[in-house]
Design a protein around this motif. Sequence first.
Motif, PDB file in Angstrom:
ATOM      1  N   ASP A  26       0.825  -1.206   0.000  1.00  0.00           N
ATOM      2  CA  ASP A  26       0.000   0.000   0.000  1.00  0.00           C
ATOM      3  C   ASP A  26       0.865   1.264   0.000  1.00  0.00           C
ATOM      4  O   ASP A  26       0.507   2.268  -0.613  1.00  0.00           O
ATOM      5  CB  ASP A  26      -0.933   0.015   1.208  1.00  0.00           C
ATOM      6  N   ALA A  27       1.996   1.212   0.701  1.00  0.00           N
ATOM      7  CA  ALA A  27       2.885   2.378   0.750  1.00  0.00           C
ATOM      8  C   ALA A  27       3.484   2.667  -0.626  1.00  0.00           C
ATOM      9  O   ALA A  27       3.685   3.840  -0.988  1.00  0.00           O
ATOM     10  CB  ALA A  27       3.992   2.159   1.771  1.00  0.00           C
ATOM     11  N   ILE A  28       3.776   1.625  -1.399  1.00  0.00           N
ATOM     12  CA  ILE A  28       4.269   1.824  -2.766  1.00  0.00           C
ATOM     13  C   ILE A  28       3.192   2.501  -3.605  1.00  0.00           C
ATOM     14  O   ILE A  28       3.453   3.472  -4.330  1.00  0.00           O
ATOM     15  CB  ILE A  28       4.676   0.476  -3.406  1.00  0.00           C
ATOM     16  N   ASN A  29       1.960   2.002  -3.493  1.00  0.00           N
ATOM     17  CA  ASN A  29       0.869   2.574  -4.263  1.00  0.00           C
ATOM     18  C   ASN A  29       0.545   4.001  -3.822  1.00  0.00           C
ATOM     19  O   ASN A  29       0.121   4.829  -4.632  1.00  0.00           O
ATOM     20  CB  ASN A  29      -0.365   1.682  -4.165  1.00  0.00           C
ATOM     21  N   ASP A  30       0.745   4.299  -2.547  1.00  0.00           N
ATOM     22  CA  ASP A  30       0.541   5.669  -2.067  1.00  0.00           C
ATOM     23  C   ASP A  30       1.523   6.623  -2.749  1.00  0.00           C
ATOM     24  O   ASP A  30       1.164   7.749  -3.114  1.00  0.00           O
ATOM     25  CB  ASP A  30       0.717   5.742  -0.552  1.00  0.00           C
ATOM     26  N   GLN A  31       2.774   6.184  -2.900  1.00  0.00           N
ATOM     27  CA  GLN A  31       3.765   7.017  -3.582  1.00  0.00           C
ATOM     28  C   GLN A  31       3.406   7.204  -5.060  1.00  0.00           C
ATOM     29  O   GLN A  31       3.563   8.296  -5.615  1.00  0.00           O
ATOM     30  CB  GLN A  31       5.159   6.406  -3.467  1.00  0.00           C
ATOM     31  N   ALA A  58       8.040   3.597  -8.043  1.00  0.00           N
ATOM     32  CA  ALA A  58       7.729   2.307  -7.425  1.00  0.00           C
ATOM     33  C   ALA A  58       8.996   1.665  -6.855  1.00  0.00           C
ATOM     34  O   ALA A  58       8.999   1.171  -5.713  1.00  0.00           O
ATOM     35  CB  ALA A  58       7.067   1.381  -8.446  1.00  0.00           C
ATOM     36  N   ILE A  59      10.060   1.687  -7.621  1.00  0.00           N
ATOM     37  CA  ILE A  59      11.339   1.135  -7.154  1.00  0.00           C
ATOM     38  C   ILE A  59      11.870   1.954  -5.987  1.00  0.00           C
ATOM     39  O   ILE A  59      12.350   1.412  -4.983  1.00  0.00           O
ATOM     40  CB  ILE A  59      12.346   1.090  -8.315  1.00  0.00           C
TER      41      ILE A  59
END
Length: 388
Positions: A30-35, A141-142
């Motif tokens: 979820d934190a990746i998608n938040d970014q 994402a990376i």
Amino acid sequence: MNYLTAGESHGPQLTGIIEGLPAGLLLDIDAINDQLAARQGGYGRGSRQKIEHDQVTIVGGIRHKKTLGSPIALVVNNRDHAHWGKIMDPVADETAENSLRTVERPRPGHADLVGGMKYNHRDLRNVLERSSARETAMRVAIGAICEQFLQQLGIDIVGYVQQIGPVAADDQSPLNVGQIKALISQNDLRVVQADKVDEIHTLIDKTKKDGDTLGGIVRVVATNVPAGLGSYISWDTKLDGKIAAAVMGVNAMKGVEIGDGFKAATSFGSQVMDEIDWHEGEGFTRESDHLGGFEGGMTNGMPVIVKAAMKPIPTLYKPLQSVDVETKEVKKASVERSDTTAIVPASIVIESVVAIELAKAITDTFDGSNMARLQAQLKAYREELKNY
């Protein structure tokens, strides 16, 4: 640690592969998608962001939310590809029908013309599809994965907007990463100075009405970075040099500063060298951070401070003069769907690439095969530094 991205702006997807992160790193998807969502936001963005709702799909290297030590494979689908399926089809034969939307009038300031000349493309869409800033979604994402890696090592990082066009929005007060994050979350410009928001909104609105674009300045701060990352022994081992290269590798960036940067060039040495102090239980420290956390190409334990200058986006809705690559006639440049300013998402992209370089430096310095082992080594190294 290294990474690679692939994919075109209107292709089916963006793909990324990261190699070299340790096994056992617990990830919050979820934190990746938040970014990714944050990258799509910001005042001044164009209409494509209403189409894309970027979400990462992990297709390798992670099991039950933990890294395996093997290459991590990521996918971000391009929803807009639904409107470009025939034009961007990778396997169909070229026909008149699927060769529509040819680009033959290069945009000044974009990769269009030089890329066409270098690779001998007559349709400049073959250039702009990859040179588009759409690719930075995968770098975010990376970078989000690398930020979680850094966080689990006690390192915090944030990128924010310091200036948009001629309007500065950073009062230069000393703020820690947590304070910066709290302030920039309260507006759609990622600026710390709330009293500048209305002025910048007005500037962006007028610029959009004029068919023009705006650039700006991004600042990244990373704290609790251990001293000694990077090296002085050779030019290509200097970490500040690697960070500068990574920042300049982001679309539209035209300048990088570490710490006071160009201001230091006009100051006296006594004004910009960070005086050294020592404290029991803490070890060596600095009384200031004019040099942005670097000495001799190595981190010195102070906050890492990186600034990047972004030029205005070259796609103008009132286009500049160009020349048709086929007819050689002077014409107005092509117009692609674009933003009035992308400095807000740029702050997240620059934050991401700095995080990636810091993560690379840590895996180069310590045993990067297992997260728990790396954490133990870094903890022991921090204690060693305190006792130096």
